[in-house]
Design a protein around this motif. Structure first.
Motif, PDB file in Angstrom:
ATOM      1  N   THR A  10      31.101  25.152 -58.713  1.00 42.45           N
ATOM      2  CA  THR A  10      29.674  24.825 -58.640  1.00 42.45           C
ATOM      3  C   THR A  10      29.321  24.006 -57.413  1.00 42.45           C
ATOM      4  N   GLU A  11      30.309  23.496 -56.680  1.00 42.26           N
ATOM      5  CA  GLU A  11      30.032  22.601 -55.562  1.00 42.26           C
ATOM      6  C   GLU A  11      30.069  23.354 -54.229  1.00 42.26           C
ATOM      7  N   SER A  12      29.164  22.982 -53.345  1.00 42.31           N
ATOM      8  CA  SER A  12      29.138  23.596 -52.014  1.00 42.31           C
ATOM      9  C   SER A  12      30.402  23.231 -51.242  1.00 42.31           C
ATOM     10  N   ALA A  13      30.810  24.109 -50.362  1.00 41.70           N
ATOM     11  CA  ALA A  13      32.034  23.896 -49.595  1.00 41.70           C
ATOM     12  C   ALA A  13      31.877  22.702 -48.660  1.00 41.70           C
ATOM     13  N   THR A  14      32.932  21.942 -48.532  1.00 40.89           N
ATOM     14  CA  THR A  14      32.940  20.798 -47.630  1.00 40.89           C
ATOM     15  C   THR A  14      33.182  21.267 -46.194  1.00 40.89           C
ATOM     16  N   PRO A  15      32.837  20.450 -45.201  1.00 38.74           N
ATOM     17  CA  PRO A  15      33.116  20.835 -43.810  1.00 38.74           C
ATOM     18  C   PRO A  15      34.592  21.132 -43.563  1.00 38.74           C
ATOM     19  N   LYS A  16      35.482  20.414 -44.230  1.00 40.31           N
ATOM     20  CA  LYS A  16      36.909  20.651 -44.039  1.00 40.31           C
ATOM     21  C   LYS A  16      37.301  22.028 -44.542  1.00 40.31           C
ATOM     22  N   ARG A  17      36.774  22.421 -45.708  1.00 38.44           N
ATOM     23  CA  ARG A  17      37.099  23.748 -46.247  1.00 38.44           C
ATOM     24  C   ARG A  17      36.544  24.853 -45.350  1.00 38.44           C
ATOM     25  N   LEU A  18      35.336  24.658 -44.833  1.00 39.74           N
ATOM     26  CA  LEU A  18      34.747  25.663 -43.946  1.00 39.74           C
ATOM     27  C   LEU A  18      35.554  25.782 -42.655  1.00 39.74           C
TER      28      LEU A  18
END
Length: 375
Positions: A10-18
């Motif tokens: 349910t959570e938007s991707a973090t900058p690290k994951r992107l």
């Protein structure tokens, strides 16, 4: 791990994951947008450069057909002629091919940007699994791709039909035109038809781009457990952070204790609080707190002070106010000037009396309002 997999994303991707996804080559892409950009660029180039290109190809064709019988049967003459014709044809097409290549390179910048990832080139043997293949065939994404293909076929077919119907008379009239003019005109007609088709492709791309962005954001979503794990990995575990804080506090405490022997007076509670003050009228505008602490630290400050003959002055309200409101290294606020001046004045007079043998000065009664705000 099973619980994390079962948890809803349910959570938007973090900058690290992107960023990690980009390194793996996972970025949003719209093939329809790239196709529309390439076709439209090629169509525009053909429409505007068709006359020039047609004229050069006409001259090349006339030169190839003007070989004499002797030249045509001479292998030594035919090969250079073919090579010259190939070079001339390639040179004539360079502007159009350059525009198409430039469009193919710049189109990805509109969505996702360029990405050079060696991870994307590695073989993925899980794709050889027949069950996974069947799942992909009957997935929602496959259904969307099928609908998009049908929509593209319908739009392109309708546009092509309308273009052919509107340009039929012009295409039939090409046979009545001079050859050079007919070649240039046919190139413009082809460019016009491709421009019309690319307009339909742009319409499809306008629907596909938001869908690809939504699909990518959905694929990159994370569970709360994954976010907590990422924060733990990036910031360190609580145990390590606690240990670091403990070491930092210990180092700060040691530096503080090294300042106690330089203090002029230690104001105490008398047992729970201890605040060491130092005043140098040549370098300081007001007395400064060089050490402070409660309980065990306060006891250690008093102990070090006693070892270095630093005077102790018992003033519980003043000690509490200084400890709670003045940080290490800060000067005492103006509202405490009178109380602190009474203490330091008494200490300096006491030090002078001890050196000269004079009578000890009377101990001042220091009064501080603990409830009043400091300035």
């Amino acid at each position: 791990m099973a619980a994390a997999d079962a948890e809803e994303r349910t959570e938007s991707a973090t900058p690290k994951r992107l960023e990690e996804a980009r390194r793996r080559g996972q970025i949003p892409r719209s093939r329809d947008l790239s196709t529309a950009a390439v076709v439209m660029t090629g169509a525009a180039g053909l429409y505007y450069l068709g006359g020039i290109l047609g004229g050069e190809l006409f001259e090349m064709m006339r030169g190839c057909l003007s070989l004499s019988r002797v030249q045509a049967l001479d292998a030594a003459a035919v090969v250079p002629a073919l090579a010259n014709a190939f070079g001339a044809g390639l040179l004539a097409c360079v502007p159009l091919l350059g525009l198409i290549a430039l469009a193919a390179l710049l189109a990805p910048l509109a969505l996702g940007g360029w990405s050079f990832s060696t991870a994307a080139l590695m073989p993925q043997f899980n794709r050889l699994n027949p069950l996974s293949g069947f799942k992909r065939m009957f997935s929602m994404q496959s259904l969307m791709e099928l609908l998009k293909a049908l929509a593209k076929f319908g739009v392109v077919g309708m546009v092509a039909y309308l273009v052919l119907r509107n340009t039929t008379s012009e295409m039939l009239g090409l046979g009545q035109e001079p050859l050079r003019l007919a070649i240039a005109h046919s190139a413009q007609l082809a460019g016009y038809g491709l421009l019309s088709v690319s307009a339909g492709l742009l319409l499809i791309a306008g629907v596909d781009v938001p869908y690809q962005l939504w699909q990518y954001a959905k694929q990159m979503k994370m569970t709360r457990q994954e976010i907590r794990q990422e924060m733990k990995e990036s910031e360190g575990s609580p145990e390590i952070k606690g240990r670091i804080r403990q070491v930092q506090q210990e180092l700060a405490r040691r530096r503080m204790m090294q300042e106690v022997p330089k203090a002029d007076v230690i104001i105490t509670n008398p047992t729970h609080f201890a605040v060491a003050l130092r005043y140098d009228d040549k370098r300081m505008r007001a007395p400064r707190v060089v050490a402070k602490g409660v309980d065990e630290i306060a006891a250690r400050i008093r102990e070090i002070g006693a070892e270095h003959s630093v005077p102790l002055f018992e003033a519980p309200p003043l000690a509490r106010v200084l400890y709670r409101n003045v940080e290490l290294g800060e000067e005492v606020p103006a509202s405490l000037y009178v109380a602190v001046a009474q203490v330091l004045g008494y200490v300096f007079q006491l030090r002078t009396a001890e050196h000269t043998g004079a009578q000890r000065p009377p101990r001042p009664q220091v009064e501080v309002d603990e409830g009043s705000p400091l300035s």
